[in-house]
Design an enzyme around this catalytic site. Structure first.
Site, short mmCIF file in Angstrom:
data_model
loop_
_atom_site.label_atom_id
_atom_site.label_comp_id
_atom_site.label_asym_id
_atom_site.label_seq_id
_atom_site.Cartn_x
_atom_site.Cartn_y
_atom_site.Cartn_z
N SER A 190 30.39 -21.52 31.43
CA SER A 190 29.01 -21.62 31.92
C SER A 190 28.35 -22.85 31.31
O SER A 190 28.22 -22.96 30.09
CB SER A 190 28.21 -20.38 31.53
OG SER A 190 26.83 -20.69 31.65
N HIS A 218 30.80 -22.39 36.07
CA HIS A 218 29.71 -21.44 36.35
C HIS A 218 28.37 -22.15 36.12
O HIS A 218 28.12 -22.71 35.05
CB HIS A 218 29.86 -20.25 35.41
CG HIS A 218 28.92 -19.13 35.68
ND1 HIS A 218 29.12 -18.18 36.66
CD2 HIS A 218 27.75 -18.79 35.07
CE1 HIS A 218 28.12 -17.31 36.65
NE2 HIS A 218 27.27 -17.66 35.70
N ASP A 247 24.34 -21.76 36.07
CA ASP A 247 23.27 -20.78 35.94
C ASP A 247 21.92 -21.39 36.29
O ASP A 247 21.39 -22.22 35.55
CB ASP A 247 23.20 -20.26 34.50
CG ASP A 247 24.35 -19.33 34.20
OD1 ASP A 247 24.49 -18.32 34.90
OD2 ASP A 247 25.11 -19.63 33.27
N MET A 252 17.98 -20.87 36.84
CA MET A 252 16.90 -19.96 36.44
C MET A 252 15.56 -20.56 36.84
O MET A 252 15.33 -21.75 36.62
CB MET A 252 16.93 -19.77 34.93
CG MET A 252 18.24 -19.22 34.42
SD MET A 252 18.23 -19.11 32.65
CE MET A 252 19.89 -18.51 32.35
N HIS A 301 25.31 -19.29 40.16
CA HIS A 301 24.69 -17.98 39.90
C HIS A 301 23.19 -18.19 39.87
O HIS A 301 22.67 -18.75 38.90
CB HIS A 301 25.23 -17.46 38.55
CG HIS A 301 24.57 -16.22 38.04
ND1 HIS A 301 24.62 -15.87 36.71
CD2 HIS A 301 23.86 -15.25 38.67
CE1 HIS A 301 23.96 -14.73 36.54
NE2 HIS A 301 23.49 -14.34 37.71
N MET A 338 19.52 -17.04 39.44
CA MET A 338 18.62 -16.01 38.89
C MET A 338 17.22 -16.43 39.32
O MET A 338 16.43 -16.97 38.54
CB MET A 338 18.79 -15.97 37.36
CG MET A 338 20.12 -15.37 36.95
SD MET A 338 20.66 -15.86 35.30
CE MET A 338 21.54 -17.37 35.70
N MET A 391 26.51 -8.34 35.18
CA MET A 391 25.89 -8.93 33.99
C MET A 391 26.14 -8.01 32.79
O MET A 391 25.81 -6.83 32.82
CB MET A 391 24.38 -9.09 34.19
CG MET A 391 23.96 -10.14 35.20
SD MET A 391 24.65 -11.78 34.93
CE MET A 391 24.04 -12.17 33.29
N GLY A 437 19.09 -14.64 31.63
CA GLY A 437 18.00 -15.51 31.17
C GLY A 437 18.39 -16.42 30.02
O GLY A 437 17.86 -17.53 29.92
N GLY A 478 24.15 -16.80 24.68
CA GLY A 478 24.28 -16.41 23.28
C GLY A 478 23.83 -15.01 22.93
O GLY A 478 23.61 -14.71 21.76
N ASP A 509 29.70 -11.55 33.07
CA ASP A 509 28.92 -12.69 32.57
C ASP A 509 27.98 -12.23 31.47
O ASP A 509 27.11 -11.38 31.69
CB ASP A 509 28.11 -13.24 33.77
CG ASP A 509 27.30 -14.49 33.44
OD1 ASP A 509 27.41 -15.00 32.32
OD2 ASP A 509 26.57 -14.93 34.35
N GLY A 510 28.17 -12.81 30.28
CA GLY A 510 27.26 -12.54 29.16
C GLY A 510 27.98 -11.98 27.95
O GLY A 510 28.62 -10.94 28.02
N GLY A 553 29.75 -18.94 28.09
CA GLY A 553 28.95 -20.13 27.80
C GLY A 553 29.05 -20.53 26.36
O GLY A 553 29.79 -21.45 25.98
N SER A 554 28.34 -19.80 25.50
CA SER A 554 28.28 -20.21 24.09
C SER A 554 29.63 -20.14 23.40
O SER A 554 29.94 -20.98 22.56
CB SER A 554 27.23 -19.38 23.34
OG SER A 554 27.46 -18.00 23.53
C1 DX5 Z 1 22.87 -15.62 31.34
C2 DX5 Z 1 23.81 -16.44 32.18
C3 DX5 Z 1 25.15 -16.63 31.58
C4 DX5 Z 1 25.15 -17.35 30.26
C5 DX5 Z 1 26.21 -16.70 29.45
O1 DX5 Z 1 21.70 -15.41 32.02
O2 DX5 Z 1 23.98 -15.86 33.46
O3 DX5 Z 1 26.07 -17.24 32.49
O4 DX5 Z 1 25.42 -18.70 30.32
O5 DX5 Z 1 26.15 -17.19 28.18
P1 DX5 Z 1 26.96 -16.55 26.98
O6 DX5 Z 1 28.42 -16.65 27.35
O7 DX5 Z 1 26.58 -17.38 25.82
O8 DX5 Z 1 26.53 -15.12 26.87
ZN ZN Z 2 25.61 -16.67 34.82
#
Ligand code: DX5
Ligand code: ZN
Length: 229
Positions: A13, A38, A40, A42, A71, A73, A142, A147, A150, A177-178, A199-200
């Site tokens: 991500s 991916h 994101d 927002m 994705h 949001m 999710m 949002g 990490g 995801d998450g 992501g992180s």
């Molecule tokens: C959160 C996103 C995720 C986010 C995941 O709202 O949809 O895709 O980047 O990040 P990590 O892997 O750090 O939880």
């Molecule tokens: Zn996402």
């Protein structure tokens, strides 16, 4: 349960990447074997954070061949679908909580030649998807509240993922995801997930490719184990 997908896909991500060096960050994970990218989006309404929109996606499309797993949001997935698809998304995943007319969004996305996914917040039940499940390419469960990157993985979503997997066809993807890292990835894969968003755990690691490989081998090891049972 046995894992029905032939292999695990990893979707870094971009949310946790260095936004000042997107080109290099993407090139590194792409060369390192990422299966999807991916993205994101927002809007500050559906979620309390703002990330990036279609102008950024359009730019990075020019220097990556990866499958763009967008994705959104956002509160109005119907209104913006075309812009995100024209910018180069290969997939448009929107939230079931964001619209009363998911079928209209699905039809529009299909008409524009893009794959379509539906995402569920952690407490949204699996049966919300029943009327549309056969019309989509993937479900994104999710495992944090959307949002922010990490956050801590919410284990309670695992039974829901299993329930959804049991209703999906072989060629429909189940993405999580998450809070995914090499430990939680194993939990996700055991529940039937075939695509892992991280992501992180990838971009905040000293070596993003090593981190990605670590997640993949932990998950894939479980897959082989599960398949041989
Ligand atoms: C959160 C996103 C995720 C986010 C995941 O709202 O949809 O895709 O980047 O990040 P990590 O892997 O750090 O939880
Ligand atoms: Zn996402």
């Amino acid at each position: 349960m046995n894992i029905k997908s032939p292999r695990i896909r990893i979707a870094p991500s971009l949310l946790s990447a260095d936004f000042g060096r997107l080109k290099e960050e993407i090139a590194r994970v792409e060369a390192g074997g990422a299966d999807l990218l991916h993205l994101d989006v927002m809007d500050g309404h559906f979620v309390p954070n703002i990330s990036f929109g279609f102008p950024v996606i359009e730019k990075i499309r020019g220097y990556s061949k990866l499958y763009f797993d967008t994705h959104v949001m956002i509160t109005d997935p119907l209104k913006y679908a075309e812009a995100f698809i024209k910018a180069g998304s290969n997939n448009y995943t929107f939230h079931i909580e964001a619209t009363n007319e998911p079928q209209r969004v699905i039809e529009l996305v299909r008409k524009l030649g893009c794959d379509v996914g539906i995402s569920l917040n952690p407490t949204t039940p699996a049966n919300t998807l029943d009327p549309i499940l056969s019309d989509i390419d993937l479900v994104l469960v999710m495992s944090v509240w959307p949002g922010f990157g990490g956050q801590k993985f919410i284990e309670d979503v695992l039974p829901k993922a299993e329930q959804i997997r049991s209703k999906l066809r072989q060629n429909q993807r189940l993405e999580m995801d998450g809070g995914i890292d090499s430990r939680t990835a194993v939990r996700a894969v055991r529940a039937g997930v075939d695509t892992l968003v991280a992501g992180s755990a990838i971009f905040n690691a000293p070596d993003s490719v090593a981190a990605m490989n670590e997640i993949r081998s932990a998950a894939q090891a479980h897959y082989r184990q599960g398949a041989s049972r």
